[in-house]
Design a protein around this motif. Sequence first.
Motif, PDB file in Angstrom:
ATOM      1  N   SER A 267       0.825  -1.207   0.000  1.00 47.53           N
ATOM      2  CA  SER A 267       0.000   0.000   0.000  1.00 47.53           C
ATOM      3  C   SER A 267       0.861   1.259   0.000  1.00 47.53           C
ATOM      4  O   SER A 267       0.765   2.083  -0.898  1.00 47.53           O
ATOM      5  N   PHE A 268       1.707   1.414   0.999  1.00 47.36           N
ATOM      6  CA  PHE A 268       2.578   2.583   1.110  1.00 47.36           C
ATOM      7  C   PHE A 268       3.650   2.252   2.136  1.00 47.36           C
ATOM      8  O   PHE A 268       3.360   1.627   3.149  1.00 47.36           O
ATOM      9  N   PRO A 269       4.892   2.638   1.890  1.00 49.17           N
ATOM     10  CA  PRO A 269       5.962   2.309   2.846  1.00 49.17           C
ATOM     11  C   PRO A 269       5.693   2.878   4.240  1.00 49.17           C
ATOM     12  O   PRO A 269       5.237   4.006   4.382  1.00 49.17           O
ATOM     13  N   SER A 270       5.978   2.062   5.240  1.00 45.77           N
ATOM     14  CA  SER A 270       5.798   2.476   6.631  1.00 45.77           C
ATOM     15  C   SER A 270       6.802   3.560   7.011  1.00 45.77           C
ATOM     16  O   SER A 270       7.729   3.862   6.258  1.00 45.77           O
ATOM     17  N   VAL A 271       6.623   4.118   8.192  1.00 40.16           N
ATOM     18  CA  VAL A 271       7.567   5.120   8.696  1.00 40.16           C
ATOM     19  C   VAL A 271       8.991   4.545   8.687  1.00 40.16           C
ATOM     20  O   VAL A 271       9.929   5.184   8.218  1.00 40.16           O
ATOM     21  N   LYS A 272       9.161   3.328   9.220  1.00 44.23           N
ATOM     22  CA  LYS A 272      10.489   2.704   9.276  1.00 44.23           C
ATOM     23  C   LYS A 272      11.052   2.488   7.872  1.00 44.23           C
ATOM     24  O   LYS A 272      12.242   2.695   7.635  1.00 44.23           O
ATOM     25  N   SER A 273      10.211   2.058   6.945  1.00 44.43           N
ATOM     26  CA  SER A 273      10.672   1.854   5.565  1.00 44.43           C
ATOM     27  C   SER A 273      11.102   3.178   4.944  1.00 44.43           C
ATOM     28  O   SER A 273      12.125   3.243   4.260  1.00 44.43           O
TER      29      SER A 273
ATOM     30  N   GLN B  49      14.645   4.032   3.602  1.00 44.76           N
ATOM     31  CA  GLN B  49      14.575   4.173   2.154  1.00 44.76           C
ATOM     32  C   GLN B  49      14.599   2.817   1.447  1.00 44.76           C
ATOM     33  O   GLN B  49      15.224   2.656   0.395  1.00 44.76           O
ATOM     34  N   PHE B  50      13.909   1.836   2.064  1.00 42.43           N
ATOM     35  CA  PHE B  50      13.751   0.534   1.424  1.00 42.43           C
ATOM     36  C   PHE B  50      12.502  -0.149   1.964  1.00 42.43           C
ATOM     37  O   PHE B  50      12.060   0.117   3.075  1.00 42.43           O
ATOM     38  N   PHE B  51      11.956  -1.042   1.166  1.00 39.64           N
ATOM     39  CA  PHE B  51      10.681  -1.680   1.441  1.00 39.64           C
ATOM     40  C   PHE B  51      10.701  -2.588   2.677  1.00 39.64           C
ATOM     41  O   PHE B  51      11.670  -3.280   2.924  1.00 39.64           O
ATOM     42  N   TYR B  52       9.599  -2.585   3.388  1.00 36.04           N
ATOM     43  CA  TYR B  52       9.364  -3.466   4.537  1.00 36.04           C
ATOM     44  C   TYR B  52      10.506  -3.373   5.557  1.00 36.04           C
ATOM     45  O   TYR B  52      11.102  -4.365   5.946  1.00 36.04           O
ATOM     46  N   GLY B  53      10.758  -2.150   6.002  1.00 37.04           N
ATOM     47  CA  GLY B  53      11.862  -1.888   6.906  1.00 37.04           C
ATOM     48  C   GLY B  53      11.573  -2.127   8.377  1.00 37.04           C
ATOM     49  O   GLY B  53      12.495  -2.201   9.184  1.00 37.04           O
ATOM     50  N   HIS B  54      10.308  -2.239   8.734  1.00 39.87           N
ATOM     51  CA  HIS B  54       9.989  -2.474  10.141  1.00 39.87           C
ATOM     52  C   HIS B  54      10.365  -3.907  10.500  1.00 39.87           C
ATOM     53  O   HIS B  54       9.976  -4.855   9.826  1.00 39.87           O
ATOM     54  N   LYS B  55      11.131  -4.069  11.565  1.00 42.51           N
ATOM     55  CA  LYS B  55      11.648  -5.403  11.908  1.00 42.51           C
ATOM     56  C   LYS B  55      10.561  -6.407  12.235  1.00 42.51           C
ATOM     57  O   LYS B  55      10.778  -7.609  12.148  1.00 42.51           O
ATOM     58  N   GLN B  56       9.359  -5.939  12.596  1.00 45.81           N
ATOM     59  CA  GLN B  56       8.279  -6.873  12.896  1.00 45.81           C
ATOM     60  C   GLN B  56       7.463  -7.261  11.663  1.00 45.81           C
ATOM     61  O   GLN B  56       6.654  -8.173  11.722  1.00 45.81           O
ATOM     62  N   ASN B  57       7.670  -6.557  10.553  1.00 50.54           N
ATOM     63  CA  ASN B  57       6.969  -6.954   9.331  1.00 50.54           C
ATOM     64  C   ASN B  57       7.583  -8.250   8.854  1.00 50.54           C
ATOM     65  O   ASN B  57       8.799  -8.411   8.821  1.00 50.54           O
ATOM     66  N   ARG B  58       6.753  -9.177   8.440  1.00 54.03           N
ATOM     67  CA  ARG B  58       7.213 -10.527   8.111  1.00 54.03           C
ATOM     68  C   ARG B  58       7.490 -10.737   6.625  1.00 54.03           C
ATOM     69  O   ARG B  58       7.768 -11.852   6.187  1.00 54.03           O
ATOM     70  N   PHE B  59       7.458  -9.677   5.823  1.00 58.01           N
ATOM     71  CA  PHE B  59       7.642  -9.802   4.379  1.00 58.01           C
ATOM     72  C   PHE B  59       8.917 -10.555   4.019  1.00 58.01           C
ATOM     73  O   PHE B  59       8.891 -11.513   3.242  1.00 58.01           O
ATOM     74  N   TRP B  60      10.056 -10.118   4.556  1.00 60.63           N
ATOM     75  CA  TRP B  60      11.333 -10.735   4.176  1.00 60.63           C
ATOM     76  C   TRP B  60      11.437 -12.167   4.685  1.00 60.63           C
ATOM     77  O   TRP B  60      12.024 -13.021   4.021  1.00 60.63           O
ATOM     78  N   LYS B  61      10.849 -12.454   5.845  1.00 64.03           N
ATOM     79  CA  LYS B  61      10.850 -13.828   6.354  1.00 64.03           C
ATOM     80  C   LYS B  61       9.994 -14.732   5.468  1.00 64.03           C
ATOM     81  O   LYS B  61      10.374 -15.867   5.180  1.00 64.03           O
ATOM     82  N   VAL B  62       8.840 -14.221   5.053  1.00 68.29           N
ATOM     83  CA  VAL B  62       7.955 -14.997   4.185  1.00 68.29           C
ATOM     84  C   VAL B  62       8.627 -15.251   2.843  1.00 68.29           C
ATOM     85  O   VAL B  62       8.691 -16.388   2.362  1.00 68.29           O
ATOM     86  N   LEU B  63       9.143 -14.200   2.224  1.00 71.22           N
ATOM     87  CA  LEU B  63       9.772 -14.355   0.913  1.00 71.22           C
ATOM     88  C   LEU B  63      10.970 -15.294   0.972  1.00 71.22           C
ATOM     89  O   LEU B  63      11.119 -16.181   0.125  1.00 71.22           O
ATOM     90  N   ALA B  64      11.815 -15.116   1.973  1.00 70.99           N
ATOM     91  CA  ALA B  64      12.975 -16.004   2.122  1.00 70.99           C
ATOM     92  C   ALA B  64      12.516 -17.438   2.331  1.00 70.99           C
ATOM     93  O   ALA B  64      13.072 -18.375   1.740  1.00 70.99           O
ATOM     94  N   GLY B  65      11.490 -17.635   3.144  1.00 64.74           N
ATOM     95  CA  GLY B  65      10.994 -18.977   3.430  1.00 64.74           C
ATOM     96  C   GLY B  65      10.456 -19.688   2.208  1.00 64.74           C
ATOM     97  O   GLY B  65      10.752 -20.862   1.987  1.00 64.74           O
ATOM     98  N   ILE B  66       9.691 -18.995   1.373  1.00 62.52           N
ATOM     99  CA  ILE B  66       9.106 -19.663   0.211  1.00 62.52           C
ATOM    100  C   ILE B  66      10.096 -19.824  -0.929  1.00 62.52           C
ATOM    101  O   ILE B  66       9.927 -20.691  -1.776  1.00 62.52           O
ATOM    102  N   LEU B  67      11.149 -19.002  -0.933  1.00 59.94           N
ATOM    103  CA  LEU B  67      12.149 -19.094  -1.998  1.00 59.94           C
ATOM    104  C   LEU B  67      13.371 -19.913  -1.602  1.00 59.94           C
ATOM    105  O   LEU B  67      14.257 -20.138  -2.423  1.00 59.94           O
ATOM    106  N   GLY B  68      13.434 -20.322  -0.332  1.00 62.53           N
ATOM    107  CA  GLY B  68      14.545 -21.144   0.124  1.00 62.53           C
ATOM    108  C   GLY B  68      15.824 -20.379   0.379  1.00 62.53           C
ATOM    109  O   GLY B  68      16.919 -20.905   0.198  1.00 62.53           O
ATOM    110  N   TYR B  69      15.710 -19.147   0.819  1.00 59.29           N
ATOM    111  CA  TYR B  69      16.876 -18.316   1.141  1.00 59.29           C
ATOM    112  C   TYR B  69      16.962 -18.098   2.647  1.00 59.29           C
ATOM    113  O   TYR B  69      15.973 -18.240   3.356  1.00 59.29           O
TER     114      TYR B  69
END
Length: 151
Positions: A21-27, A31-51
């Motif tokens: 929708s729109f980058p959070s305050v932390k993001s 100056q990068f997407f999903y910067g809040h440490k509690q947002n699970r975006f990077w964990k989800v993406l890494a998990g489904i892609l095997g990284y």
Amino acid sequence: MIKHTIAPIYDKNSRILILGSFPSVKSREQQFFYGHKQNRFWKVLAGILGYEVPQTIEEKKEMIQSCEIEGSSDASIHEVIPNDLSEILATADIRAIYTNGGKAFELYDKYIYPVNGIKAQKLPSTSPANAGYSLERLKEAWMEIVKTLIM
């Protein structure tokens, strides 16, 4: 009026487009997407892609290669000026567009779909505010993008 100042990450080989929708305050601070440490975006993406979960912006880039808003609340978004996706769509081989959550889907459907005619698929939000979804349940739902990547 707060403007979206984070450049999209894509190239001619990109096959999916994930829109929030729109980058959070932390993001916005980072100056990068999903910067809040509690947002699970990077964990989800890494998990489904095997990284491994990326920690730095550079690691995040390697893995994936304007409106008014109060703080980070999607509910406060108004006076929307949607991003122009035409350059991305003209450059990349986008096979599917996904939205990260209901508000992103609502905004896409209202402002962008009428312009480009490409349907988006709504995925559950990775935000910590979406407490109804565990990390495992998010990964299960987000596996949909893997299907598009292997097509």
